[in-house]
Design an enzyme around this catalytic site. Structure first.
Site, mmCIF file in Angstrom:
data_model
loop_
_atom_site.group_PDB
_atom_site.id
_atom_site.type_symbol
_atom_site.label_atom_id
_atom_site.label_comp_id
_atom_site.label_asym_id
_atom_site.label_seq_id
_atom_site.Cartn_x
_atom_site.Cartn_y
_atom_site.Cartn_z
ATOM 1 N N GLY A 121 -9.254 -31.332 41.455
ATOM 2 C CA GLY A 121 -10.527 -32.033 42.349
ATOM 3 C C GLY A 121 -11.962 -31.373 41.897
ATOM 4 C CG ASN A 158 -14.503 -34.787 37.795
ATOM 5 O OD1 ASN A 158 -15.591 -35.115 37.354
ATOM 6 N ND2 ASN A 158 -13.453 -34.651 36.991
ATOM 7 C CG LEU A 169 -3.548 -38.614 37.517
ATOM 8 C CD1 LEU A 169 -2.331 -37.539 37.046
ATOM 9 C CD2 LEU A 169 -4.298 -39.110 36.213
ATOM 10 C CB ILE A 194 -7.014 -49.476 41.178
ATOM 11 C CG1 ILE A 194 -7.737 -48.139 41.257
ATOM 12 C CG2 ILE A 194 -7.858 -50.052 42.387
ATOM 13 C CD1 ILE A 194 -7.252 -47.128 42.068
ATOM 14 C CG ASN A 222 -11.644 -44.049 36.037
ATOM 15 O OD1 ASN A 222 -10.994 -42.878 36.902
ATOM 16 N ND2 ASN A 222 -11.345 -44.180 35.191
ATOM 17 C CG HIS A 270 -10.991 -42.283 30.171
ATOM 18 N ND1 HIS A 270 -9.734 -42.351 30.629
ATOM 19 C CD2 HIS A 270 -11.017 -42.003 29.044
ATOM 20 C CE1 HIS A 270 -8.854 -42.212 29.588
ATOM 21 N NE2 HIS A 270 -9.757 -42.053 28.453
ATOM 22 C CG ASP A 284 -9.151 -46.143 30.888
ATOM 23 O OD1 ASP A 284 -9.243 -45.642 32.129
ATOM 24 O OD2 ASP A 284 -8.119 -45.442 30.298
ATOM 25 C CD GLU A 326 -14.047 -35.199 32.956
ATOM 26 O OE1 GLU A 326 -13.607 -35.436 34.227
ATOM 27 O OE2 GLU A 326 -13.466 -34.859 31.965
HETATM 28 C C1 GRF Z 1 -10.673 -35.266 34.321
HETATM 29 O O1 GRF Z 1 -10.561 -34.664 33.333
HETATM 30 C C2 GRF Z 1 -10.694 -36.481 34.657
HETATM 31 O O2 GRF Z 1 -11.433 -37.262 33.841
HETATM 32 C C3 GRF Z 1 -9.282 -36.969 34.300
HETATM 33 O O3 GRF Z 1 -8.375 -36.006 34.857
HETATM 34 C C4 GRF Z 1 -9.310 -34.955 35.113
HETATM 35 C C5 GRF Z 1 -9.225 -34.384 36.711
HETATM 36 O O4 GRF Z 1 -9.811 -33.319 36.841
HETATM 37 N N1 GRF Z 1 -9.102 -38.360 34.621
HETATM 38 P P1 GRF Z 1 -10.088 -32.712 38.329
HETATM 39 O O5 GRF Z 1 -9.073 -33.121 39.351
HETATM 40 O O6 GRF Z 1 -11.588 -33.625 38.710
HETATM 41 O O7 GRF Z 1 -10.567 -31.322 38.443
#
Ligand code: GRF
Length: 211
Positions: free
Chosen positions: A12, A14, A91, A94, A108, A110, A151, A181
């Protein structure tokens, strides 16, 4: 006010970048309605709780088959009725019915420069392992709208990140998060919340009103 639901599976970070950006005013006009996790142990749920945001567990394992899960997941999203769904390290694929109901309203993040290192099998650390295996010198991250493909939806923003000679997948993953990110995803949400983007013929453009 843009109402968002953030979907997560793991750490989490992000999600945290989004919450911090709302708190600091980098993202404006935005409210997080809920955080949905498919994983009961996700640290992201703790981060949501610490922010007083409802955490909801939606795991395919709790349903007899994927069809039942997809129906329940879509119903839950419709009940929450966000303006935007943000997949922040989520993961689970959808469901098509959700994509149809939330057309150009699901984004999303990526961890590569799409169309490189994406699609089936490219998730989490695996993306960075493949980048290193291939000997790529530059990677990065992409924020895109979600369509029925993997994607494949319209690209909103991308940022390049250098690959260094002695990188491990973990070190590279961290650099991509820090340099791309955690910056790109909050920016994209702020752009959407402030009507700066339009989708035309499958491409994302800056809206002329915002220029
Ligand atoms: C991130 O690198 C995201 O781009 C990928 O999985 C990772 C998740 O990281 N799809 P977090 O849960 O946000 O720490």
């Amino acid at each position: 006010m843009l109402k968002i639901v953030v979907c997560v599976s793991g750490g989490g970070t992000n999600l945290q970048a989004i919450l911090d950006a709302i708190d600091s005013g980098k993202i404006t006009n935005t409210e997080v309605l809920a955080v949905i996790s498919n994983n009961v142990g996700a640290k992201a749920l703790e981060r949501a709780e610490a922010h007083g945001i409802p955490g909801i567990l939606m795991t395919p394992k709790a349903y007899p088959d994927r069809e039942c899960f997809n129906k329940a997941f879509t119903e839950k999203m419709c009940e929450l009725s966000p303006d935007l769904v943000v997949l922040a390290g989520f993961l689970v694929k959808i469901p098509e019915e959700m994509v149809a109901k939330f057309s150009n309203r699901i984004v999303n993040i990526h961890p590569s420069l799409i169309p490189s290192f994406c699609g089936v099998g490219y998730y989490g650390l695996k993306v960075h392992e493949k980048v290193l295996e291939r000997g790529a010198k530059v990677t990065g991250a992409t924020v895109h709208f979600v369509n029925e493909g993997m994607d494949e939806g319209p690209i909103i923003a991308q940022k390049a990140v250098e690959v260094l000679q002695d990188d491990t997948p973990e070190v590279l993953q961290r650099r991509v998060m820090e340099q791309a990110e955690w910056i790109l995803l909050p920016q994209a949400i702020d752009d959407i919340a402030n009507n700066r983007l339009v989708v035309e013929n499958g491409r994302v453009k800056r809206s002329s009103q915002a220029l």
